[in-house]
Design a protein around this motif. Structure first.
Motif, PDB file in Angstrom:
ATOM      1  N   TRP A   1       0.851  -1.188   0.000  1.00 28.79           N
ATOM      2  CA  TRP A   1       0.000   0.000   0.000  1.00 28.79           C
ATOM      3  C   TRP A   1       0.889   1.241   0.000  1.00 28.79           C
ATOM      4  O   TRP A   1       1.918   1.272   0.673  1.00 28.79           O
ATOM      5  N   ASN A   2       0.453   2.261  -0.703  1.00 31.25           N
ATOM      6  CA  ASN A   2       1.261   3.443  -0.983  1.00 31.25           C
ATOM      7  C   ASN A   2       1.734   4.162   0.283  1.00 31.25           C
ATOM      8  O   ASN A   2       2.939   4.239   0.563  1.00 31.25           O
TER       9      ASN A   2
ATOM     10  N   LEU B   1       7.788   3.326  -6.098  1.00 35.73           N
ATOM     11  CA  LEU B   1       7.795   4.239  -7.242  1.00 35.73           C
ATOM     12  C   LEU B   1       8.052   3.515  -8.560  1.00 35.73           C
ATOM     13  O   LEU B   1       7.753   4.060  -9.626  1.00 35.73           O
ATOM     14  N   ALA B   2       8.546   2.292  -8.515  1.00 37.73           N
ATOM     15  CA  ALA B   2       8.704   1.507  -9.740  1.00 37.73           C
ATOM     16  C   ALA B   2       7.356   1.144 -10.349  1.00 37.73           C
ATOM     17  O   ALA B   2       7.278   0.831 -11.549  1.00 37.73           O
ATOM     18  N   ALA B   3       6.280   1.173  -9.541  1.00 32.93           N
ATOM     19  CA  ALA B   3       4.936   0.851 -10.025  1.00 32.93           C
ATOM     20  C   ALA B   3       4.212   2.076 -10.574  1.00 32.93           C
ATOM     21  O   ALA B   3       3.017   1.998 -10.890  1.00 32.93           O
ATOM     22  N   GLN B   4       4.903   3.201 -10.678  1.00 27.40           N
ATOM     23  CA  GLN B   4       4.300   4.437 -11.168  1.00 27.40           C
ATOM     24  C   GLN B   4       3.745   4.256 -12.583  1.00 27.40           C
ATOM     25  O   GLN B   4       4.342   3.603 -13.435  1.00 27.40           O
TER      26      GLN B   4
ATOM     27  N   VAL C   1       1.034   7.392  -8.852  1.00 30.26           N
ATOM     28  CA  VAL C   1       1.553   6.277  -8.064  1.00 30.26           C
ATOM     29  C   VAL C   1       0.352   5.617  -7.390  1.00 30.26           C
ATOM     30  O   VAL C   1      -0.324   6.245  -6.575  1.00 30.26           O
ATOM     31  N   PRO C   2       0.043   4.372  -7.748  1.00 35.11           N
ATOM     32  CA  PRO C   2      -1.191   3.748  -7.281  1.00 35.11           C
ATOM     33  C   PRO C   2      -1.198   3.447  -5.792  1.00 35.11           C
ATOM     34  O   PRO C   2      -0.155   3.348  -5.156  1.00 35.11           O
ATOM     35  N   HIS C   3      -2.412   3.260  -5.282  1.00 37.46           N
ATOM     36  CA  HIS C   3      -2.530   3.044  -3.835  1.00 37.46           C
ATOM     37  C   HIS C   3      -2.242   1.595  -3.448  1.00 37.46           C
ATOM     38  O   HIS C   3      -1.865   1.324  -2.316  1.00 37.46           O
TER      39      HIS C   3
ATOM     40  N   ALA D   1      17.940   9.506  -8.052  1.00 36.75           N
ATOM     41  CA  ALA D   1      17.257   8.636  -9.008  1.00 36.75           C
ATOM     42  C   ALA D   1      15.736   8.674  -8.843  1.00 36.75           C
ATOM     43  O   ALA D   1      14.995   8.527  -9.820  1.00 36.75           O
ATOM     44  N   LEU D   2      15.273   8.871  -7.603  1.00 37.72           N
ATOM     45  CA  LEU D   2      13.835   8.852  -7.336  1.00 37.72           C
ATOM     46  C   LEU D   2      13.175  10.212  -7.514  1.00 37.72           C
ATOM     47  O   LEU D   2      11.950  10.292  -7.711  1.00 37.72           O
TER      48      LEU D   2
END
Length: 408
Positions: free
Chosen positions: A30-31, A57-60, A66-68, A123-124
Protein backbone atom coordinates in the motif's frame (compact mmCIF):
# COMPACT_ATOMS: atom_id res chain seq x y z
CA UNK A 1 11.79 -4.20 24.42
CA UNK A 2 9.21 -2.33 22.31
CA UNK A 3 11.98 -1.21 19.96
CA UNK A 4 12.88 -4.87 19.39
CA UNK A 5 9.23 -5.79 18.83
CA UNK A 6 8.79 -2.94 16.35
CA UNK A 7 11.86 -3.96 14.36
CA UNK A 8 10.65 -7.57 14.35
CA UNK A 9 7.27 -6.46 12.98
CA UNK A 10 8.89 -4.57 10.13
CA UNK A 11 11.13 -7.54 9.32
CA UNK A 12 8.19 -9.94 9.61
CA UNK A 13 6.08 -7.87 7.22
CA UNK A 14 8.99 -7.46 4.79
CA UNK A 15 8.41 -9.27 1.49
CA UNK A 16 11.81 -8.48 0.00
CA UNK A 17 11.52 -5.12 -1.69
CA UNK A 18 8.20 -4.10 -0.18
CA UNK A 19 6.41 -4.30 3.16
CA UNK A 20 2.82 -5.41 3.70
CA UNK A 21 0.81 -3.43 6.27
CA UNK A 22 0.15 -6.66 8.20
CA UNK A 23 0.16 -10.33 7.30
CA UNK A 24 -3.07 -11.86 5.87
CA UNK A 25 -5.35 -8.83 6.31
CA UNK A 26 -3.47 -6.63 3.81
CA UNK A 27 -1.24 -8.90 1.68
CA UNK A 28 0.03 -6.31 -0.86
CA UNK A 29 2.01 -3.07 -0.96
CA UNK A 30 0.00 0.00 0.00
CA UNK A 31 1.26 3.44 -0.98
CA UNK A 32 1.28 5.50 2.20
CA UNK A 33 1.82 2.46 4.43
CA UNK A 34 4.98 1.83 2.42
CA UNK A 35 6.30 5.35 2.94
CA UNK A 36 5.81 4.95 6.70
CA UNK A 37 7.57 1.57 6.53
CA UNK A 38 10.58 3.29 4.95
CA UNK A 39 10.60 5.86 7.77
CA UNK A 40 10.65 3.02 10.30
CA UNK A 41 13.33 1.04 8.49
CA UNK A 42 15.51 4.17 8.31
CA UNK A 43 16.03 4.00 12.08
CA UNK A 44 18.03 0.77 11.75
CA UNK A 45 18.48 -0.16 8.06
CA UNK A 46 18.96 2.75 5.65
CA UNK A 47 19.40 0.53 2.60
CA UNK A 48 16.09 -1.24 3.25
CA UNK A 49 14.33 2.12 3.68
CA UNK A 50 15.44 3.28 0.24
CA UNK A 51 14.48 -0.04 -1.35
CA UNK A 52 10.95 0.47 -0.03
CA UNK A 53 10.66 3.81 -1.83
CA UNK A 54 12.23 2.35 -4.97
CA UNK A 55 9.78 -0.55 -5.16
CA UNK A 56 6.77 1.71 -4.60
CA UNK A 57 7.80 4.24 -7.24
CA UNK A 58 8.70 1.51 -9.74
CA UNK A 59 4.94 0.85 -10.02
CA UNK A 60 4.30 4.44 -11.17
CA UNK A 61 1.99 4.81 -14.16
CA UNK A 62 3.10 6.49 -17.39
CA UNK A 63 1.00 9.56 -16.52
CA UNK A 64 2.83 9.98 -13.19
CA UNK A 65 0.22 8.50 -10.87
CA UNK A 66 1.55 6.28 -8.06
CA UNK A 67 -1.19 3.75 -7.28
CA UNK A 68 -2.53 3.04 -3.83
CA UNK A 69 -2.04 -0.74 -4.13
CA UNK A 70 0.63 -2.75 -5.95
CA UNK A 71 -0.13 -6.45 -6.46
CA UNK A 72 3.37 -7.94 -6.52
CA UNK A 73 2.27 -11.45 -5.61
CA UNK A 74 -0.92 -13.48 -5.83
CA UNK A 75 -3.15 -13.55 -2.76
CA UNK A 76 -6.19 -15.70 -3.57
CA UNK A 77 -9.19 -14.69 -1.52
CA UNK A 78 -8.31 -11.03 -1.21
CA UNK A 79 -11.10 -8.77 -2.47
CA UNK A 80 -10.99 -6.56 -4.48
CA UNK A 81 -7.90 -8.02 -6.12
CA UNK A 82 -6.16 -7.19 -9.40
CA UNK A 83 -8.83 -8.88 -11.53
CA UNK A 84 -11.44 -6.48 -10.12
CA UNK A 85 -9.34 -3.36 -10.67
CA UNK A 86 -8.14 -4.24 -14.17
CA UNK A 87 -5.33 -1.69 -13.93
CA UNK A 88 -1.57 -1.30 -14.03
CA UNK A 89 1.25 -2.30 -16.35
CA UNK A 90 3.79 -5.10 -15.94
CA UNK A 91 2.78 -5.29 -12.28
CA UNK A 92 -0.99 -5.04 -11.68
CA UNK A 93 -2.12 -2.20 -9.43
CA UNK A 94 -5.25 -0.45 -8.25
CA UNK A 95 -6.54 2.45 -10.35
CA UNK A 96 -6.42 5.24 -7.78
CA UNK A 97 -3.70 6.93 -5.75
CA UNK A 98 -3.27 7.53 -1.99
CA UNK A 99 -2.07 10.31 0.35
CA UNK A 100 1.18 11.78 -1.06
CA UNK A 101 3.33 11.47 2.05
CA UNK A 102 6.35 9.93 0.30
CA UNK A 103 8.26 13.20 -0.27
CA UNK A 104 7.79 14.26 3.36
CA UNK A 105 8.95 10.94 4.78
CA UNK A 106 11.72 10.59 2.18
CA UNK A 107 13.08 13.95 3.26
CA UNK A 108 13.30 12.72 6.87
CA UNK A 109 14.97 9.47 5.76
CA UNK A 110 17.47 11.41 3.64
CA UNK A 111 18.23 14.02 6.32
CA UNK A 112 18.99 11.24 8.82
CA UNK A 113 21.80 9.94 6.55
CA UNK A 114 22.45 12.15 3.49
CA UNK A 115 25.63 10.31 2.58
CA UNK A 116 23.83 6.98 2.24
CA UNK A 117 20.81 8.38 0.45
CA UNK A 118 21.81 11.16 -1.94
CA UNK A 119 22.35 9.10 -5.09
CA UNK A 120 19.21 7.07 -4.48
CA UNK A 121 17.29 10.26 -3.87
CA UNK A 122 18.64 11.66 -7.13
CA UNK A 123 17.26 8.64 -9.01
CA UNK A 124 13.84 8.85 -7.34
CA UNK A 125 13.39 12.62 -7.49
CA UNK A 126 12.01 12.70 -11.09
CA UNK A 127 9.40 10.10 -10.18
CA UNK A 128 8.22 12.09 -7.16
CA UNK A 129 8.13 15.24 -9.27
CA UNK A 130 5.98 13.46 -11.89
CA UNK A 131 3.58 12.21 -9.21
CA UNK A 132 3.17 15.69 -7.72
CA UNK A 133 2.58 17.05 -11.23
CA UNK A 134 -0.11 14.38 -11.74
CA UNK A 135 -1.98 15.60 -8.68
CA UNK A 136 -1.79 19.21 -9.82
CA UNK A 137 -2.84 18.51 -13.41
CA UNK A 138 -5.62 16.00 -12.77
CA UNK A 139 -7.16 16.77 -9.36
CA UNK A 140 -6.82 20.47 -8.54
CA UNK A 141 -9.26 22.22 -10.90
CA UNK A 142 -11.39 23.36 -7.94
CA UNK A 143 -8.40 24.99 -6.23
CA UNK A 144 -8.00 22.24 -3.64
CA UNK A 145 -7.22 18.55 -4.22
CA UNK A 146 -10.12 16.30 -5.21
CA UNK A 147 -10.41 12.57 -4.58
CA UNK A 148 -12.46 10.26 -6.82
CA UNK A 149 -12.80 7.46 -4.26
CA UNK A 150 -12.83 7.49 -0.44
CA UNK A 151 -9.96 4.97 -0.50
CA UNK A 152 -7.83 7.54 -2.33
CA UNK A 153 -7.99 9.82 0.71
CA UNK A 154 -6.60 7.10 2.99
CA UNK A 155 -9.47 7.87 5.40
CA UNK A 156 -11.85 5.38 3.82
CA UNK A 157 -15.16 5.65 5.65
CA UNK A 158 -14.75 8.91 7.57
CA UNK A 159 -17.91 11.03 7.82
CA UNK A 160 -16.30 13.53 5.43
CA UNK A 161 -17.43 11.34 2.52
CA UNK A 162 -21.02 10.61 3.54
CA UNK A 163 -22.52 13.47 1.54
CA UNK A 164 -20.73 12.39 -1.64
CA UNK A 165 -21.31 8.65 -1.21
CA UNK A 166 -25.04 9.27 -0.80
CA UNK A 167 -25.20 9.83 -4.58
CA UNK A 168 -23.39 6.58 -5.46
CA UNK A 169 -25.61 3.63 -6.41
CA UNK A 170 -24.09 0.48 -4.93
CA UNK A 171 -27.04 -1.79 -5.68
CA UNK A 172 -25.18 -3.66 -8.43
CA UNK A 173 -22.22 -4.72 -6.29
CA UNK A 174 -23.37 -8.34 -6.21
CA UNK A 175 -22.09 -11.00 -3.83
CA UNK A 176 -18.54 -10.85 -2.54
CA UNK A 177 -16.51 -11.90 0.50
CA UNK A 178 -14.45 -9.33 2.41
CA UNK A 179 -11.28 -10.52 4.10
CA UNK A 180 -11.37 -7.59 6.55
CA UNK A 181 -14.86 -8.49 7.76
CA UNK A 182 -13.82 -12.13 8.20
CA UNK A 183 -10.71 -11.33 10.25
CA UNK A 184 -11.77 -8.25 12.24
CA UNK A 185 -14.88 -7.48 14.29
CA UNK A 186 -17.43 -6.04 11.84
CA UNK A 187 -18.18 -3.19 14.23
CA UNK A 188 -14.63 -1.93 13.58
CA UNK A 189 -14.92 -1.91 9.77
CA UNK A 190 -16.84 -0.03 7.05
CA UNK A 191 -20.43 -1.18 6.57
CA UNK A 192 -21.65 -3.30 3.64
CA UNK A 193 -23.56 -0.30 2.24
CA UNK A 194 -20.34 1.70 2.18
CA UNK A 195 -18.44 -1.18 0.60
CA UNK A 196 -21.09 -1.65 -2.11
CA UNK A 197 -20.62 1.99 -3.04
CA UNK A 198 -16.83 1.69 -3.00
CA UNK A 199 -17.11 -1.20 -5.47
CA UNK A 200 -19.46 0.78 -7.70
CA UNK A 201 -16.73 3.45 -7.97
CA UNK A 202 -14.12 0.81 -8.81
CA UNK A 203 -16.44 -0.52 -11.52
CA UNK A 204 -16.87 2.99 -12.94
CA UNK A 205 -13.10 3.47 -13.12
CA UNK A 206 -12.52 0.13 -14.76
CA UNK A 207 -15.27 0.69 -17.34
CA UNK A 208 -13.71 4.00 -18.44
CA UNK A 209 -10.23 2.45 -18.55
CA UNK A 210 -9.11 4.60 -15.61
CA UNK A 211 -9.12 7.65 -17.86
CA UNK A 212 -8.55 10.60 -15.53
CA UNK A 213 -10.48 13.14 -17.57
CA UNK A 214 -13.54 10.88 -17.67
CA UNK A 215 -13.26 10.18 -13.93
CA UNK A 216 -13.06 13.86 -13.01
CA UNK A 217 -15.90 14.79 -15.35
CA UNK A 218 -18.31 11.91 -14.75
CA UNK A 219 -17.44 9.80 -11.71
CA UNK A 220 -20.43 9.92 -9.31
CA UNK A 221 -18.06 10.67 -6.41
CA UNK A 222 -15.70 13.65 -6.50
CA UNK A 223 -14.92 15.53 -3.30
CA UNK A 224 -12.39 18.19 -2.41
CA UNK A 225 -10.37 16.98 0.57
CA UNK A 226 -8.62 19.27 3.04
CA UNK A 227 -6.51 16.34 4.29
CA UNK A 228 -4.95 15.46 0.93
CA UNK A 229 -4.59 19.15 0.12
CA UNK A 230 -2.61 19.83 3.30
CA UNK A 231 -0.49 16.72 2.78
CA UNK A 232 0.32 17.72 -0.80
CA UNK A 233 1.24 21.27 0.22
CA UNK A 234 3.67 19.90 2.79
CA UNK A 235 4.94 17.32 0.29
CA UNK A 236 5.58 20.11 -2.24
CA UNK A 237 7.60 22.00 0.38
CA UNK A 238 9.60 18.88 1.22
CA UNK A 239 10.14 17.93 -2.42
CA UNK A 240 11.39 21.46 -3.10
CA UNK A 241 13.84 21.15 -0.20
CA UNK A 242 15.12 17.86 -1.62
CA UNK A 243 15.36 19.39 -5.08
CA UNK A 244 17.41 22.30 -3.80
CA UNK A 245 19.77 19.87 -2.07
CA UNK A 246 20.24 18.15 -5.44
CA UNK A 247 20.81 21.44 -7.25
CA UNK A 248 17.50 21.29 -9.13
CA UNK A 249 15.32 24.21 -10.22
CA UNK A 250 12.32 23.99 -7.87
CA UNK A 251 10.37 27.03 -9.05
CA UNK A 252 7.59 24.84 -10.49
CA UNK A 253 7.15 23.05 -7.17
CA UNK A 254 7.16 26.30 -5.20
CA UNK A 255 4.45 27.57 -7.55
CA UNK A 256 2.33 24.50 -6.88
CA UNK A 257 2.63 25.00 -3.12
CA UNK A 258 1.60 28.64 -3.39
CA UNK A 259 -1.32 27.71 -5.65
CA UNK A 260 -2.64 25.14 -3.18
CA UNK A 261 -2.16 27.39 -0.15
CA UNK A 262 -4.52 29.82 -1.84
CA UNK A 263 -6.82 27.08 -3.11
CA UNK A 264 -7.33 25.34 0.21
CA UNK A 265 -9.11 28.45 1.45
CA UNK A 266 -12.03 27.34 -0.76
CA UNK A 267 -12.49 24.57 1.81
CA UNK A 268 -13.15 26.93 4.70
CA UNK A 269 -16.70 26.27 5.86
CA UNK A 270 -17.87 29.52 7.51
CA UNK A 271 -20.76 27.81 9.29
CA UNK A 272 -18.55 25.10 10.77
CA UNK A 273 -15.66 27.56 11.27
CA UNK A 274 -13.32 24.86 10.07
CA UNK A 275 -11.69 23.45 6.98
CA UNK A 276 -14.17 20.93 5.61
CA UNK A 277 -14.56 18.45 2.76
CA UNK A 278 -16.86 19.53 -0.07
CA UNK A 279 -18.83 17.54 -2.62
CA UNK A 280 -17.81 18.95 -5.99
CA UNK A 281 -20.91 17.45 -7.66
CA UNK A 282 -23.50 19.15 -5.45
CA UNK A 283 -21.46 21.85 -3.70
CA UNK A 284 -22.56 20.48 -0.31
CA UNK A 285 -20.25 20.61 2.70
CA UNK A 286 -19.50 17.48 4.68
CA UNK A 287 -20.25 19.51 7.81
CA UNK A 288 -17.91 17.69 10.19
CA UNK A 289 -14.42 18.40 11.54
CA UNK A 290 -12.24 15.43 10.67
CA UNK A 291 -8.61 14.55 11.25
CA UNK A 292 -7.87 15.74 7.69
CA UNK A 293 -8.64 19.29 8.77
CA UNK A 294 -6.21 18.93 11.68
CA UNK A 295 -3.37 18.55 9.19
CA UNK A 296 -3.54 22.31 8.57
CA UNK A 297 -0.52 22.88 10.83
CA UNK A 298 1.50 20.40 8.74
CA UNK A 299 1.01 22.69 5.72
CA UNK A 300 1.31 25.88 7.83
CA UNK A 301 -2.23 26.82 6.79
CA UNK A 302 -3.62 27.00 10.31
CA UNK A 303 -6.23 29.59 11.24
CA UNK A 304 -7.13 30.83 14.75
CA UNK A 305 -10.51 29.13 14.64
CA UNK A 306 -8.84 25.73 14.26
CA UNK A 307 -7.28 26.16 17.71
CA UNK A 308 -10.68 25.71 19.35
CA UNK A 309 -11.44 22.56 17.34
CA UNK A 310 -8.05 21.08 18.16
CA UNK A 311 -8.47 21.70 21.89
CA UNK A 312 -12.09 20.51 21.96
CA UNK A 313 -11.47 17.27 20.05
CA UNK A 314 -8.28 16.51 21.97
CA UNK A 315 -9.81 17.06 25.39
CA UNK A 316 -12.83 14.90 24.51
CA UNK A 317 -10.66 11.77 24.27
CA UNK A 318 -7.72 10.29 26.17
CA UNK A 319 -5.19 9.23 23.56
CA UNK A 320 -4.18 11.56 20.78
CA UNK A 321 -6.56 12.96 18.19
CA UNK A 322 -9.63 11.08 16.97
CA UNK A 323 -10.32 10.57 13.28
CA UNK A 324 -13.62 12.42 13.55
CA UNK A 325 -15.26 14.95 15.85
CA UNK A 326 -16.28 13.20 19.11
CA UNK A 327 -19.17 15.64 19.50
CA UNK A 328 -20.67 14.90 16.07
CA UNK A 329 -23.60 12.46 15.72
CA UNK A 330 -21.57 10.42 13.24
CA UNK A 331 -18.81 9.62 15.77
CA UNK A 332 -18.19 5.89 16.40
CA UNK A 333 -15.25 5.24 18.67
CA UNK A 334 -14.27 1.84 17.20
CA UNK A 335 -15.41 1.96 13.56
CA UNK A 336 -12.38 2.50 11.34
CA UNK A 337 -12.18 6.20 10.35
CA UNK A 338 -15.37 7.35 12.10
CA UNK A 339 -13.73 7.96 15.47
CA UNK A 340 -10.69 5.81 16.32
CA UNK A 341 -7.23 7.26 16.75
CA UNK A 342 -4.59 6.33 14.17
CA UNK A 343 -0.88 6.36 15.05
CA UNK A 344 0.28 7.60 11.63
CA UNK A 345 -2.21 10.50 11.73
CA UNK A 346 -0.99 11.43 15.21
CA UNK A 347 2.54 11.45 13.80
CA UNK A 348 1.64 13.67 10.83
CA UNK A 349 -0.33 16.09 12.99
CA UNK A 350 2.56 16.05 15.48
CA UNK A 351 5.02 16.96 12.73
CA UNK A 352 2.73 19.84 11.89
CA UNK A 353 2.59 21.06 15.47
CA UNK A 354 6.40 20.91 15.60
CA UNK A 355 6.65 22.90 12.36
CA UNK A 356 4.41 25.54 13.90
CA UNK A 357 6.64 25.82 16.97
CA UNK A 358 4.13 24.11 19.24
CA UNK A 359 6.71 21.89 20.90
CA UNK A 360 4.64 21.24 24.02
CA UNK A 361 1.63 20.10 22.00
CA UNK A 362 3.81 17.87 19.84
CA UNK A 363 5.35 16.31 22.96
CA UNK A 364 1.90 15.66 24.44
CA UNK A 365 0.70 14.01 21.25
CA UNK A 366 3.83 11.89 20.99
CA UNK A 367 3.53 10.77 24.63
CA UNK A 368 -0.15 9.87 24.22
CA UNK A 369 0.66 7.85 21.08
CA UNK A 370 3.41 6.04 22.97
CA UNK A 371 0.96 5.30 25.79
CA UNK A 372 -1.47 3.77 23.28
CA UNK A 373 1.17 1.41 21.93
CA UNK A 374 2.50 0.55 25.37
CA UNK A 375 -1.04 -0.26 26.49
CA UNK A 376 -2.51 -2.08 23.48
CA UNK A 377 0.41 -3.11 21.26
CA UNK A 378 1.18 -2.46 17.62
CA UNK A 379 -2.38 -2.38 16.34
CA UNK A 380 -3.76 -0.72 13.22
CA UNK A 381 -5.86 1.82 15.14
CA UNK A 382 -7.29 2.27 18.64
CA UNK A 383 -10.32 3.37 20.60
CA UNK A 384 -9.38 6.97 21.55
CA UNK A 385 -11.16 6.77 24.90
CA UNK A 386 -9.85 3.55 26.46
CA UNK A 387 -7.04 2.45 24.09
CA UNK A 388 -8.86 -0.74 23.13
CA UNK A 389 -6.95 -2.34 20.22
CA UNK A 390 -8.75 -2.27 16.86
CA UNK A 391 -8.12 -3.57 13.35
CA UNK A 392 -5.08 -5.59 12.37
CA UNK A 393 -2.25 -6.59 14.71
CA UNK A 394 1.55 -6.36 14.25
CA UNK A 395 0.94 -3.36 12.04
CA UNK A 396 3.73 -1.87 9.97
CA UNK A 397 3.00 1.81 10.30
CA UNK A 398 2.42 1.54 14.05
CA UNK A 399 5.83 -0.11 14.43
CA UNK A 400 7.37 2.53 12.18
CA UNK A 401 5.77 5.40 14.08
CA UNK A 402 7.07 3.92 17.35
CA UNK A 403 10.65 3.68 16.06
CA UNK A 404 10.80 7.04 14.28
CA UNK A 405 8.64 9.21 16.54
CA UNK A 406 6.49 7.95 19.39
CA UNK A 407 9.10 5.84 21.14
CA UNK A 408 11.82 8.46 21.11
Amino acid sequence: MLDDQARAILRGNDRGGYTVPTDMLYPFQWNWDSAFAAWGFSTFDSDRAWREFETLLAAQWADGMVPHMVFHDAAPGYFPGPDVWGAGGDVPTSGISQPPVAATLMRMVWEADPEAGTERLRALYPRLLAWHRWWMQTRCASGAVAVCHPWESGRDNCPDWDVGLANVDGSGAGDYARRDAAQVDGEQRPTKLEYDRYLALVRFGRECGWDQQTIVERCPFLMADPGITFLLIRAHDDLAALGRALGEDVSEIAGWAAELRAGVQTLWNPELQSFDARDLRSGAWAGVVGSGALLCWLARCERPEMEAHLARMWDAVTYGLPSSDPEAPSFERKRYWRGPVWPQMNALIGLGLLSAGRDWDEARLREETAALIESAGFREYFDPLDAAPCGGDNFTWTAAVWLAWAGR
